[in-house]
Write a protein that holds these residues in place. Structure first.
Motif, PDB file in Angstrom:
ATOM      1  N   TYR A 193       0.834  -1.208   0.000  1.00 55.66           N
ATOM      2  CA  TYR A 193       0.000   0.000   0.000  1.00 55.66           C
ATOM      3  C   TYR A 193       0.867   1.256   0.000  1.00 55.66           C
ATOM      4  O   TYR A 193       0.645   2.185  -0.784  1.00 55.66           O
ATOM      5  CB  TYR A 193      -0.921  -0.039   1.217  1.00 55.66           C
ATOM      6  CG  TYR A 193      -1.788   1.190   1.400  1.00 55.66           C
ATOM      7  CD1 TYR A 193      -2.692   1.590   0.411  1.00 55.66           C
ATOM      8  CD2 TYR A 193      -1.717   1.943   2.575  1.00 55.66           C
ATOM      9  CE1 TYR A 193      -3.494   2.709   0.594  1.00 55.66           C
ATOM     10  CE2 TYR A 193      -2.516   3.054   2.760  1.00 55.66           C
ATOM     11  CZ  TYR A 193      -3.406   3.441   1.770  1.00 55.66           C
ATOM     12  OH  TYR A 193      -4.195   4.542   1.948  1.00 55.66           O
TER      13      TYR A 193
ATOM     14  N   ASP B 281       1.525   0.173  -4.723  1.00 55.96           N
ATOM     15  CA  ASP B 281       1.182  -1.015  -5.514  1.00 55.96           C
ATOM     16  C   ASP B 281      -0.209  -1.489  -5.082  1.00 55.96           C
ATOM     17  O   ASP B 281      -0.350  -2.461  -4.343  1.00 55.96           O
ATOM     18  CB  ASP B 281       2.253  -2.095  -5.276  1.00 55.96           C
ATOM     19  CG  ASP B 281       2.011  -3.320  -6.144  1.00 55.96           C
ATOM     20  OD1 ASP B 281       1.009  -3.337  -6.905  1.00 55.96           O
ATOM     21  OD2 ASP B 281       2.822  -4.260  -6.053  1.00 55.96           O
ATOM     22  N   TYR B 282      -1.206  -0.785  -5.558  1.00 53.66           N
ATOM     23  CA  TYR B 282      -2.573  -1.035  -5.078  1.00 53.66           C
ATOM     24  C   TYR B 282      -3.100  -2.395  -5.520  1.00 53.66           C
ATOM     25  O   TYR B 282      -3.888  -3.015  -4.809  1.00 53.66           O
ATOM     26  CB  TYR B 282      -3.506   0.089  -5.538  1.00 53.66           C
ATOM     27  CG  TYR B 282      -3.442   1.327  -4.667  1.00 53.66           C
ATOM     28  CD1 TYR B 282      -2.325   1.569  -3.855  1.00 53.66           C
ATOM     29  CD2 TYR B 282      -4.482   2.246  -4.635  1.00 53.66           C
ATOM     30  CE1 TYR B 282      -2.257   2.701  -3.057  1.00 53.66           C
ATOM     31  CE2 TYR B 282      -4.423   3.386  -3.831  1.00 53.66           C
ATOM     32  CZ  TYR B 282      -3.305   3.609  -3.051  1.00 53.66           C
ATOM     33  OH  TYR B 282      -3.253   4.716  -2.254  1.00 53.66           O
ATOM     34  N   ASP B 283      -2.677  -2.856  -6.692  1.00 56.31           N
ATOM     35  CA  ASP B 283      -3.133  -4.180  -7.127  1.00 56.31           C
ATOM     36  C   ASP B 283      -2.713  -5.243  -6.128  1.00 56.31           C
ATOM     37  O   ASP B 283      -3.507  -6.099  -5.721  1.00 56.31           O
ATOM     38  CB  ASP B 283      -2.551  -4.514  -8.508  1.00 56.31           C
ATOM     39  CG  ASP B 283      -3.408  -3.919  -9.621  1.00 56.31           C
ATOM     40  OD1 ASP B 283      -4.562  -3.518  -9.306  1.00 56.31           O
ATOM     41  OD2 ASP B 283      -2.927  -3.838 -10.758  1.00 56.31           O
ATOM     42  N   THR B 284      -1.445  -5.205  -5.751  1.00 57.37           N
ATOM     43  CA  THR B 284      -0.944  -6.176  -4.775  1.00 57.37           C
ATOM     44  C   THR B 284      -1.652  -6.006  -3.440  1.00 57.37           C
ATOM     45  O   THR B 284      -2.068  -6.987  -2.798  1.00 57.37           O
ATOM     46  CB  THR B 284       0.576  -6.015  -4.609  1.00 57.37           C
ATOM     47  OG1 THR B 284       1.203  -6.198  -5.875  1.00 57.37           O
ATOM     48  CG2 THR B 284       1.120  -7.035  -3.618  1.00 57.37           C
TER      49      THR B 284
ATOM     50  N   ARG C 261      -4.628  -4.837  -2.824  1.00 60.10           N
ATOM     51  CA  ARG C 261      -5.998  -5.356  -2.919  1.00 60.10           C
ATOM     52  C   ARG C 261      -6.009  -6.877  -2.830  1.00 60.10           C
ATOM     53  O   ARG C 261      -6.908  -7.468  -2.229  1.00 60.10           O
ATOM     54  CB  ARG C 261      -6.657  -4.887  -4.223  1.00 60.10           C
ATOM     55  CG  ARG C 261      -7.204  -3.464  -4.155  1.00 60.10           C
ATOM     56  CD  ARG C 261      -8.036  -3.119  -5.389  1.00 60.10           C
ATOM     57  NE  ARG C 261      -7.193  -2.878  -6.549  1.00 60.10           N
ATOM     58  CZ  ARG C 261      -6.807  -1.662  -6.972  1.00 60.10           C
ATOM     59  NH1 ARG C 261      -7.225  -0.574  -6.337  1.00 60.10           N
ATOM     60  NH2 ARG C 261      -6.036  -1.521  -8.017  1.00 60.10           N
ATOM     61  N   GLY C 262      -4.985  -7.502  -3.407  1.00 61.25           N
ATOM     62  CA  GLY C 262      -4.916  -8.961  -3.363  1.00 61.25           C
ATOM     63  C   GLY C 262      -4.596  -9.495  -1.973  1.00 61.25           C
ATOM     64  O   GLY C 262      -4.931 -10.636  -1.643  1.00 61.25           O
TER      65      GLY C 262
ATOM     66  N   TRP D 271     -10.414   0.670  -2.938  1.00 66.70           N
ATOM     67  CA  TRP D 271     -11.595   0.471  -3.794  1.00 66.70           C
ATOM     68  C   TRP D 271     -12.423   1.756  -3.720  1.00 66.70           C
ATOM     69  O   TRP D 271     -13.528   1.757  -3.170  1.00 66.70           O
ATOM     70  CB  TRP D 271     -12.423  -0.713  -3.304  1.00 66.70           C
ATOM     71  CG  TRP D 271     -11.869  -2.074  -3.548  1.00 66.70           C
ATOM     72  CD1 TRP D 271     -12.053  -2.840  -4.662  1.00 66.70           C
ATOM     73  CD2 TRP D 271     -11.062  -2.865  -2.655  1.00 66.70           C
ATOM     74  NE1 TRP D 271     -11.420  -4.059  -4.522  1.00 66.70           N
ATOM     75  CE2 TRP D 271     -10.799  -4.108  -3.301  1.00 66.70           C
ATOM     76  CE3 TRP D 271     -10.544  -2.657  -1.372  1.00 66.70           C
ATOM     77  CZ2 TRP D 271     -10.036  -5.120  -2.701  1.00 66.70           C
ATOM     78  CZ3 TRP D 271      -9.785  -3.660  -0.789  1.00 66.70           C
ATOM     79  CH2 TRP D 271      -9.532  -4.873  -1.456  1.00 66.70           C
TER      80      TRP D 271
ATOM     81  N   SER E 129     -14.813  -3.251  -0.645  1.00 67.17           N
ATOM     82  CA  SER E 129     -14.171  -4.397  -1.304  1.00 67.17           C
ATOM     83  C   SER E 129     -15.135  -5.552  -1.525  1.00 67.17           C
ATOM     84  O   SER E 129     -14.898  -6.408  -2.359  1.00 67.17           O
ATOM     85  CB  SER E 129     -13.005  -4.891  -0.449  1.00 67.17           C
ATOM     86  OG  SER E 129     -13.489  -5.440   0.765  1.00 67.17           O
TER      87      SER E 129
END
Lengths: 386, 432
Positions: free
Chosen positions: A168, A172-175, A177-178, A228, A295
């Protein structure tokens, strides 16, 4: 004129047996309640003997000070069970399973000192009650096991939170979020423990609507909104993002310090009530889809809450199996039913569907299964400690 | 085990027992029949003072379930349930637990260990809001919906398909029905009526709590005022149209008519239904704002009676027989042929009658600020196929009132098994 009084008749004993299959069993030995008058200078017990089994003392504080009532072992030292904080004029029941033996009934006006004691004998009966020593050992084992579980979950939580926060902060928001839902699983499994440490829970897990106007909103869900965001954006500045990330790390660190402190302990009541608290969480905010507003990863929390409750039940299982085997059977079935239902939507390892994809009928089905489990689970604590 | 037929109770007006819940439990229903014949006591003036009404309690056990010909109480909490378990044993266990609980509640007692008497670490067995309140004339009536016998997908979940009475039909679609699934159907139902709404709500709340894991509430309806009289001593109440309702209702005293029109007989097809009845439940919304803008003449023509006294427009007083042939100056009947009275009168329906037991309801207002209110229609009949369905078909296609001012949003039919004898649980004969 009080019309709605409890009717201690044979008819109602039958009610108990039928309706309350999930309660302390109404065997013949607990038909009568034993009145105790706790005075400032005496502890008057209506009868000096009772058959072994479930005994209910109805204790009235007839004195002028706050009092305590204890059933003590023959050595006058070991407390079998107790009622604390009984104000003058108040009446309360103490329900306790007692094996054959000699005891003392003790009232402690002012709640200090040795108090005033009177001998109380428990005679043989058909009821089988495990010797107290065994039961205490079982409860101690339950406590040890659950504390180990809590520490293990917190250890993983610290590691996964660090990973999540790092992603965060790096943008690296994709990571991030995962990692979000999977890290929270370890929080949700033991959330009632976190709730016991002051404002750690609201600082870590408050939803936006939980926070009063003008109060700061911190924790998981603030970051969730940032990851999100709604169409108009989350509204956080970069400085706020850093503060949110560091704050989460610090608060999870505090949780870790607390559960690893030398004086950290959890008794059977806390474990049993914690299990119920986890189901209350599910009923209040997960099954409504309100927990993960942004989310929609509510099913991870849902499953984690159920698993945490299941572990709490598991450590108390042997104790409860002696006092109320029917309750154990019911809980086994209801946990299995709910887990089977959740498995239709995924798993923590493989991931779940988003809560927003569930139909109203599917939500209703989950809600019914939660109610089906929660109602008997609310009997767990009493079955474990009385 | 004694059979229902050996119970002393008749289908005569069920008069209240004495005021003491303890005394009621003491007699354990044994003298309920004798007491039932003793008169109508506190109910003699209809909505009498609360003191008179609320001290009453009725016996749960008897030849018929209570809450049918019982002098109709003022408050209702009705709940329909889905059975969430597929286990016949679970279903039977639930009916056994409900039986014990209902008998306790009707006597005004507390469930299990009581509201405050249990273990301090455990939630109380009774939720407690009825503490200090008398039995309040509470009756609890159980019914079985069509889907208990044959699920919507055709499966026979509980091995009961062969026991489904022919009378327990899937109600047809009636013209104008706008049914909301949230108010329609149900595997089981409980009708809780009392003179104190808190007592009725307490009953449904605790019975649904007992059901968790086996059955869950599908829908529920509160009713705040009765719209029928089930005994002759009761004053005819008014519905939310402002008109007297149920003037010609079947009354408990008409024992011949009650036997003929209400009670199922072993010879009706399913012997387990002997002494039972069929309950039609319809949530009928009133378009109140539109009705209120209708002239008094328009309102009276829709009903066929005067709004004040309730007399038929052909003349007389409330209880005068309507004269459908009597004409006015223009040669048309004084009672319009499309009025509610003309269409629903037994003369127009092969003599068929129903025991109505409905309630006024309001669930507040809708999103447009309009009153969300109406009549929760409850009627007990021996055969819905010949009693309710033909009458409703006539009303929904010809009745000016139904067509213009009413909209049915919920609908259900239940088989209400016969009375519960000592030692039995409700519906036991169904599982024999």
């Amino acid at each position: 004129m009080n019309f709605r009084t409890t009717l201690a008749t044979a008819a109602l004993a039958a009610v108990g047996a039928l309706v309350l299959s999930a309660c302390v069993p109404n065997d013949s030995t607990d038909a009568a309640k034993i009145a105790v008058s706790a005075k400032d200078n005496a502890c008057v017990v209506a009868t000096a003997t009772a058959p072994a089994g479930v005994i209910t003392f109805t204790v009235t504080n007839d004195g002028s000070k706050v009092t305590e009532f204890e059933l003590m072992a023959e050595d006058g030292l070991r407390i079998i069970s107790e009622l604390e904080n009984l104000g003058p004029g108040i009446t309360r029941d103490l329900v306790v399973r007692v094996p054959q033996g000699s005891y003392f009934a003790t009232c402690k006006p002012g709640m200090v000192g040795d108090g005033v004691s009177t001998a109380f004998a428990v005679t043989a009966s058909e009821s089988t009650v495990a010797p107290n020593a065994d039961r205490e050992a079982q409860l101690a084992t339950a406590s040890d096991q659950y504390i180990l579980y809590v520490k293990d979950q917190v250890q993983t939580l610290v590691a996964k939170t660090a990973e999540f926060v790092a992603a965060y902060k790096a943008g690296d928001y994709d990571t991030a979020r995962g990692l979000y839902a999977d890290a929270r699983v370890h929080w949700e499994r033991i959330e009632p423990v976190a709730e016991s440490f002051g404002d750690l829970d609201p600082k870590t897990d408050a939803r936006e609507a939980d926070v009063a106007e003008g109060e700061p909103w911190t924790g998981w869900h603030a970051i969730e909104k940032d990851l999100w965001p709604p169409a108009e954006g989350s509204g956080f500045t970069d400085a706020q993002r850093v503060a949110l990330a560091d704050g989460l790390t610090a608060n999870i660190g505090t949780l870790s310090d607390e559960v690893n402190a030398g004086d950290f302990t959890l008794n059977a009541s806390q474990i049993g009530n914690g299990a119920q608290g986890l189901l209350d969480e599910v009923a209040a905010s997960k099954v409504t889809g309100e927990e993960e507003t942004w989310s929609h990863t509510d099913l991870w929390d849902f499953q984690a809450n159920i698993e945490g409750a299941s572990v709490a039940f598991g450590v108390l299982r042997d104790v409860v199996n002696e006092s109320n085997p029917d309750l154990v059977k019911t809980l086994d079935t209801r946990f299995a039913d709910l887990n089977a239902l959740l498995a239709k939507y995924g798993s923590i390892d493989e991931g779940f569907v988003l809560y927003t994809t569930l139909t109203p009928e599917q939500v209703r089905e989950l809600s019914n299964a939660v109610d089906a489990l929660s109602e008997p689970l609310s009997q767990l604590t009493a079955a474990a400690v009385s | 085990m004694s059979k229902p037929s050996e119970q002393p109770r008749e289908e005569s007006p069920e008069a209240p027992n004495g005021p003491s819940r303890r005394a009621v439990l003491g007699v354990a229903g044994a003298v309920a029949g004798a007491a039932a014949l003793g008169g109508v006591g506190g109910f003699a003036v209809g909505r009498a003072s609360a003191e008179n009404l609320t001290l009453n309690s009725y016996s749960f056990r008897g030849a018929h379930q209570s809450g049918i010909v019982t002098a109709q109480q003022d408050r209702l909490h009705f709940a329909a349930f889905d059975v969430t378990s597929n286990s016949r044993d679970d279903l039977i266990a639930l009916l056994q637990q409900w039986t014990v609980a209902a008998e306790t509640l009707m006597a005004g007692g507390e469930l299990g260990g009581g509201a405050v008497g249990g273990a301090y670490q455990a939630p109380p067995d009774d939720t407690g809001e009825a503490l200090g309140l008398p039995a309040s004339g509470l009756t609890i009536t159980f019914g079985f919906g069509p889907t208990l016998f044959t699920a919507a997908d055709g499966t026979d979940r509980f091995g009961l398909a062969s026991k489904r009475p022919a009378q327990l039909i899937d109600l047809p679609h009636f013209g104008g029905d706008m049914l909301d699934p949230a108010f329609t159907g149900g595997d089981l139902c409980i009708q809780a009526c009392a003179d104190d709404p808190q007592v009725a709500v307490h009953a449904i709340r605790n019975l649904s709590r007992i059901a968790f894991g086996t059955a869950a509430i599908r829908w529920a309806q509160l009713g705040f005022g009765r719209t029928s009289s089930t005994t002759k001593a009761q004053v005819t109440p008014r519905n939310l149209l402002g008109f007297k309702d149920g003037t010609r209702n079947l009354h408990a005293e008409d024992s011949g008519d009650i036997s003929h029109f209400v009670w199922a007989d072993a010879g009706d097809g399913q012997s387990w239904m002997a002494g039972g009845s069929y309950l039609v439940a319809r949530r009928i919304q009133i378009r109140a704002e539109i009705w209120d803008r209708t002239s008094l003449k328009g309102q009276e023509d829709s009903i066929g009676r005067t709004k004040g006294s309730g007399a038929p427009l052909s003349g007389g007083n409330e209880f005068t027989e309507p004269d459908f042939a009597r004409e006015g100056a223009n040669g048309s009947p004084l009672i319009p042929t499309d009025s509610h009275v003309a269409l629903s009168h037994p003369d127009a329906n092969k003599g068929q009658r129903m025991l109505r037991r409905g309630y006024n309801f309001t669930d507040g207002s809708d999103s447009l600020g309009r009153l969300d209110a109406g009549l929760f229609f409850l009627a007990y009949v021996r055969d819905p196929r010949t009693q309710f369905v033909p009458i409703q078909n006539r009303l929904s296609s010809h009745d000016a009132l139904t067509l213009e001012y009413l909209q049915t949003t919920g609908s259900a039919l239940f088989a209400v098994p016969g009375g519960i004898a000592a030692g039995e649980y409700v519906g036991e004969a169904l599982f024999a």
